[in-house]
Design a protein around this motif. Structure first.
Motif, short mmCIF file in Angstrom:
data_model
loop_
_atom_site.label_atom_id
_atom_site.label_comp_id
_atom_site.label_asym_id
_atom_site.label_seq_id
_atom_site.Cartn_x
_atom_site.Cartn_y
_atom_site.Cartn_z
N LEU A 108 22.93 31.83 -63.49
CA LEU A 108 21.97 32.86 -63.09
C LEU A 108 22.38 33.31 -61.70
O LEU A 108 22.05 32.69 -60.70
N TRP A 109 23.12 34.41 -61.65
CA TRP A 109 23.84 34.80 -60.44
C TRP A 109 23.11 35.93 -59.73
O TRP A 109 23.11 37.07 -60.17
N GLY A 110 22.47 35.59 -58.61
CA GLY A 110 21.76 36.60 -57.83
C GLY A 110 20.59 37.20 -58.58
O GLY A 110 20.27 38.37 -58.41
N THR A 111 19.94 36.41 -59.42
CA THR A 111 18.82 36.92 -60.21
C THR A 111 17.69 35.90 -60.22
O THR A 111 17.92 34.71 -60.43
N ASN A 112 16.49 36.38 -59.97
CA ASN A 112 15.31 35.52 -59.98
C ASN A 112 14.55 35.78 -61.28
O ASN A 112 13.58 36.53 -61.32
N THR A 113 15.02 35.17 -62.35
CA THR A 113 14.55 35.46 -63.70
C THR A 113 13.04 35.31 -63.84
O THR A 113 12.39 36.14 -64.50
N LEU A 114 12.46 34.30 -63.26
CA LEU A 114 11.04 34.04 -63.45
C LEU A 114 10.15 35.05 -62.73
O LEU A 114 8.96 35.14 -63.01
N THR A 115 10.71 35.84 -61.84
CA THR A 115 9.97 36.92 -61.19
C THR A 115 10.37 38.28 -61.73
O THR A 115 9.52 39.14 -61.94
N SER A 116 11.64 38.50 -61.98
CA SER A 116 12.14 39.82 -62.36
C SER A 116 12.78 39.77 -63.75
O SER A 116 13.99 39.86 -63.88
N GLY A 117 11.95 39.62 -64.77
CA GLY A 117 12.45 39.57 -66.14
C GLY A 117 12.27 38.21 -66.77
O GLY A 117 13.22 37.63 -67.29
N HIS A 118 11.04 37.70 -66.75
CA HIS A 118 10.80 36.30 -67.12
C HIS A 118 10.96 36.01 -68.61
O HIS A 118 11.05 34.85 -69.01
N HIS A 119 11.03 37.04 -69.46
CA HIS A 119 11.14 36.78 -70.89
C HIS A 119 12.47 36.14 -71.27
O HIS A 119 12.57 35.46 -72.29
N LEU A 120 13.50 36.33 -70.45
CA LEU A 120 14.78 35.68 -70.71
C LEU A 120 14.65 34.16 -70.65
O LEU A 120 15.40 33.44 -71.32
N TRP A 121 13.69 33.67 -69.87
CA TRP A 121 13.57 32.23 -69.65
C TRP A 121 13.33 31.47 -70.96
O TRP A 121 13.77 30.33 -71.11
N LYS A 122 12.68 32.10 -71.91
CA LYS A 122 12.44 31.43 -73.20
C LYS A 122 13.75 31.12 -73.90
O LYS A 122 13.90 30.05 -74.53
N PHE A 123 14.71 32.02 -73.81
CA PHE A 123 16.01 31.79 -74.44
C PHE A 123 16.82 30.76 -73.65
O PHE A 123 17.58 29.99 -74.24
N ILE A 124 16.64 30.76 -72.33
CA ILE A 124 17.27 29.73 -71.51
C ILE A 124 16.70 28.36 -71.85
O ILE A 124 17.43 27.36 -71.94
N ALA A 140 12.78 41.05 -54.67
CA ALA A 140 11.60 41.54 -55.37
C ALA A 140 10.42 40.61 -55.16
O ALA A 140 10.56 39.39 -55.06
N SER A 141 9.25 41.20 -55.13
CA SER A 141 8.01 40.45 -55.03
C SER A 141 7.56 39.97 -56.41
O SER A 141 7.86 40.61 -57.42
N HIS A 142 6.84 38.88 -56.44
CA HIS A 142 6.29 38.40 -57.71
C HIS A 142 5.05 39.19 -58.12
O HIS A 142 4.66 39.17 -59.29
N THR A 143 4.46 39.92 -57.17
CA THR A 143 3.20 40.62 -57.46
C THR A 143 3.34 42.13 -57.55
O THR A 143 2.48 42.79 -58.12
N PHE A 144 4.38 42.71 -56.97
CA PHE A 144 4.62 44.15 -57.06
C PHE A 144 5.90 44.40 -57.85
O PHE A 144 6.74 43.52 -57.99
N SER A 196 12.39 38.88 -46.73
CA SER A 196 11.06 39.47 -46.80
C SER A 196 11.01 40.37 -48.03
O SER A 196 11.89 41.22 -48.21
N THR A 197 10.01 40.18 -48.88
CA THR A 197 9.97 40.90 -50.14
C THR A 197 9.72 42.39 -49.95
O THR A 197 9.03 42.82 -49.03
N LYS A 198 10.29 43.18 -50.87
CA LYS A 198 10.07 44.62 -50.88
C LYS A 198 8.76 44.94 -51.59
O LYS A 198 8.11 44.07 -52.16
N GLY A 199 8.38 46.22 -51.57
CA GLY A 199 7.25 46.69 -52.36
C GLY A 199 5.97 46.94 -51.61
O GLY A 199 5.03 47.51 -52.16
N HIS A 200 5.89 46.53 -50.35
CA HIS A 200 4.66 46.75 -49.58
C HIS A 200 4.54 48.21 -49.18
O HIS A 200 5.53 48.88 -48.90
#
Length: 672
Positions: free
Chosen positions: A175-191, A558-562, A626-630
């Motif tokens: 998982l290279w430079g990707t925070n799957t559980l925040t930005s696309g968490h559905h992949l985690w089921k296959f992992i 990326a933020s977990h909330t925005f 610092s997360t983006k999106g604010h």
């Protein structure tokens, strides 16, 4: 389902690889419930923490419901309500005047990723036919993924990669430079399916993210040095004699050039560049050499630095060296969009002649006096674009006619002359394709738009009619536009019709299952995977900048909330975000006299923003995050992280460099 209830199938429009299928329950004309579609193989009934509040968001008190005209100074956010006829008349007069006096290129249609729809949004380049008739400037949407896309095209001829569902078959997952559980968490089921079968999961990320904490191993790499690590891992593969020589000989070109680069990057040298222990690089390289299939998931964060395009190209070389493209569950995926072959007919033949192209992230530089109209839709450049302070200066120009199509009073809306109320996803029709799965999805409108909100397509249809434009294609209905998209004749669309999509809600692309791309060759000039002859590692700006007063490398994940700046005004999600925060390693905090919970200034020559200090070893020394999106106007000090992000280009595709900026921190004079 009780009598009187209606279930409407739709799709999430937001800038996320998962593009979820959802089901909206409608009762008496109102949407009363939304859930992930349990029948969709990728969504599997689950939405994310952000979209779970989507229905509430559509009914928010600050929703823009009517056209408005500015009555206060630019930036004040003061408007009066006007009718659609008044808005269309004023816009028509201004656009006609601009075209007549300055030419169509004086108009900049600034489209973002607020919706990824092929009818209403950026994927289909919504509104492009209208702008072509006027001869407006082209808009280069480079903010998200262009550097990585360019790098992948050099190697594969396409940014398309693995079917993410095949990660269930992988035995080593990077998982290279990707925070799957925040930005696309559905992949985690296959992992998780892969782990149950014995797979080893490695997170390569400068931050110990939610995903890194759940992985079997975390490599806290120095930001922007990913290509060097890729070379080091392949160096170990060569030392093990584990390169797939048959695959290299019969399916690739340029191997000797890449091999020389690999040999110049032994683990000891790579350890110095990346800040990782040499032993960890050797151990992962050995595991990579011995484990088939290896699947690599890399997303957009990995390419947002000076060498981002090269980084993606070099990481993407790994499956060619190991021969992983032979196997289901082997290879790399950055985006599946390269496998989507819709007919995007923007009617470029309508252009009166050649026109210039203006670049999204260069708004601060290119919004000069030659631009007389800025038309913003599905975008919030005051919140999302680099060089925030200079962007604001440009938007304050009195000679600039700014129109914003929006759902909420964003930071950008405050600088508009005319604001047009836009529909949200449950209120209009659209066609979608995930860039993290292999499905097309149809979004059927579930309810009528509130107030006087109009969809993107209907807004341009009405404006074209008001201006007396006669080109017939400007008046195509949403269903006609969707039908046209499905007429490319590509084999992947075989059997997929609009009627079927509307009935079923989603359809898998017509590809094998499991899908192993490139079995019949690569869409490159040679038909082979092309390693090329360019540099295999380009250092980040933070590594090559002259020593100065800004010693800390800032990344803005990326933020977990925005989602970008979407939901940045949602009261509950805003509360959960706890406002702008800055992760600081204990050593760096101690040197600056910073304490937990203290408010700090984060600054450089571009500008500054304020954030609450969170002291943590989730970042390495010398790195802050610092997360983006604010939203700027909801942030302390009236600025966000983009105030310190430079409007520079990556090495390929003019990509953005949100993770490649140097800053300093100091306590605020007042805290709170």
């Amino acid at each position: 389902m009780s009598s009187g209830e209606l279930r409407v199938l739709g799709a999430c429009p937001l800038d996320c690889p998962d593009t979820c299928s959802w089901v909206v329950t409608v009762q008496d004309g109102s949407a009363v419930k939304m859930r992930g579609n349990p029948d969709h193989p990728y969504t599997r009934g689950a939405l994310c923490v952000k979209v779970n509040r989507y229905l509430e968001h559509t009914r928010a008190a600050d929703r823009i419901l009517h056209p408005m005209r500015r009555v206060g100074p630019k930036g004040s956010g003061r408007f009066e309500r006007i009718s659609w006829d008044e808005a269309l008349e004023e816009i028509s007069v201004r656009l006609r005047g601009i075209v007549d006096e300055y030419g169509g290129e004086a108009i900049w249609p600034y489209l973002g990723t607020g919706t990824l729809g092929y009818v209403q949004g950026s994927e289909g380049i919504a509104g492009r036919r209208f702008w072509n008739v006027l001869g407006a400037s082209r808009h280069f949407l480079n903010i998200c993924s262009s550097a990585g896309n360019s790098g992948l095209r050099q190697v594969y001829g396409t940014p398309g990669g693995m079917d993410p569902e095949t990660f269930a078959l992988s035995r080593l997952i990077l998982l290279w430079g990707t925070n799957t559980l925040t930005s696309g968490h559905h992949l985690w089921k296959f992992i998780q399916d892969a782990r149950a079968a014995g797979a080893h999961v490695v997170a390569i990320d400068p931050i110990r993210t939610r995903t890194a904490e759940q992985a079997d191993e975390h490599l806290p790499i120095r930001p922007g040095t990913d290509a060097a690590l890729a070379l080091g891992l392949m160096n170990v593969v060569l030392a093990e004699g584990a390169e797939d020589r048959d695959y290299l000989e019969n399916h690739t070109s340029g191997w000797e050039n890449l091999r020389e680069e690999i040999l110049r990057h032994p683990p000891a040298r790579v350890a110095e560049i990346t800040g990782l222990p040499e032993a960890d690089i050797r151990a992962l390289g050995t595991r990579l050499a011995r484990t088939r299939p290896t699947g690599i998931r890399a997303t957009m964060g990995v390419q947002r630095h000076a060498g981002g395009g090269t980084a993606m190209r070099t990481i993407a070389s790994i499956p060619g060296v190991t021969g992983d493209w032979r196997h289901p569950g082997g290879g790399i995926v950055y985006s599946t969009s390269g496998h989507v072959h819709l007919n995007i007919d923007t009617r470029d033949d309508l252009l009166p002649g050649p026109v210039r192209t203006l670049t999204m992230t260069r708004l601060a530089d290119e919004l000069d006096e030659s631009v007389k109209c800025l038309w913003v839709y599905a975008a919030n450049p005051m919140g999302s674009t680099s060089g925030q302070n200079r962007v604001r200066e440009r938007l304050l120009r009195e000679d600039l006619f700014t129109v914003v199509m929006e759902q909420f009073p964003t930071d950008t809306v405050d600088y508009a002359d005319i604001v047009l109320p836009a529909t949200m996803q449950i209120e209009h029709a659209d066609l979608h394709a995930g860039y993290g799965h292999m499905y097309l999805l149809w979004n059927e409108p579930a309810v009528e738009p509130p107030g006087e909100c109009l969809s993107t397509t209907e807004t341009f249809r009405r404006l074209a009619r008001h201006m007396g434009l006669t080109e017939p294609s400007l008046y195509d209905s949403d269903l006609e536009l969707a039908e046209q998209l499905l007429t490319s004749g590509h084999p992947s669309l075989e059997g997929i019709t609009l009627d079927r999509l509307r009935k079923e809600g989603w359809v898998r692309l017509s590809v094998p299952r499991p899908f192993v791309p490139f079995t019949d060759g690569f869409p490159t000039p040679s038909g082979r995977m092309e390693f090329g002859s360019g540099p295999a590692y380009v250092p980040p700006h933070t590594a090559s900048a002259a020593p100065g007063s800004y010693p800390l490398a800032l990344i803005t994940p990326a933020s977990h909330t925005f989602l970008n700046t979407t939901f940045g005004n949602n009261p509950e999600l805003l509360k959960r975000s706890k406002g702008p925060r800055i992760l600081v390693h204990p050593e760096d905090a101690s040197r600056r006299g910073l304490s937990e919970g203290q408010r700090a200034r984060v600054f450089n020559d571009e500008g500054e923003f304020e954030a609450v200090v969170e002291i943590s070893e989730k970042v390495r020394p010398g790195v802050v995050a610092s997360t983006k999106g604010h939203w700027r106007k909801l942030s302390p000090g009236g600025a966000t992280a983009n105030a310190v992000v430079a409007a520079r280009d990556a090495d390929l595709g003019r990509g953005a460099v949100y993770h490649d900026n140097l800053v300093e921190l100091a306590p605020c004079a007042t805290t709170g």
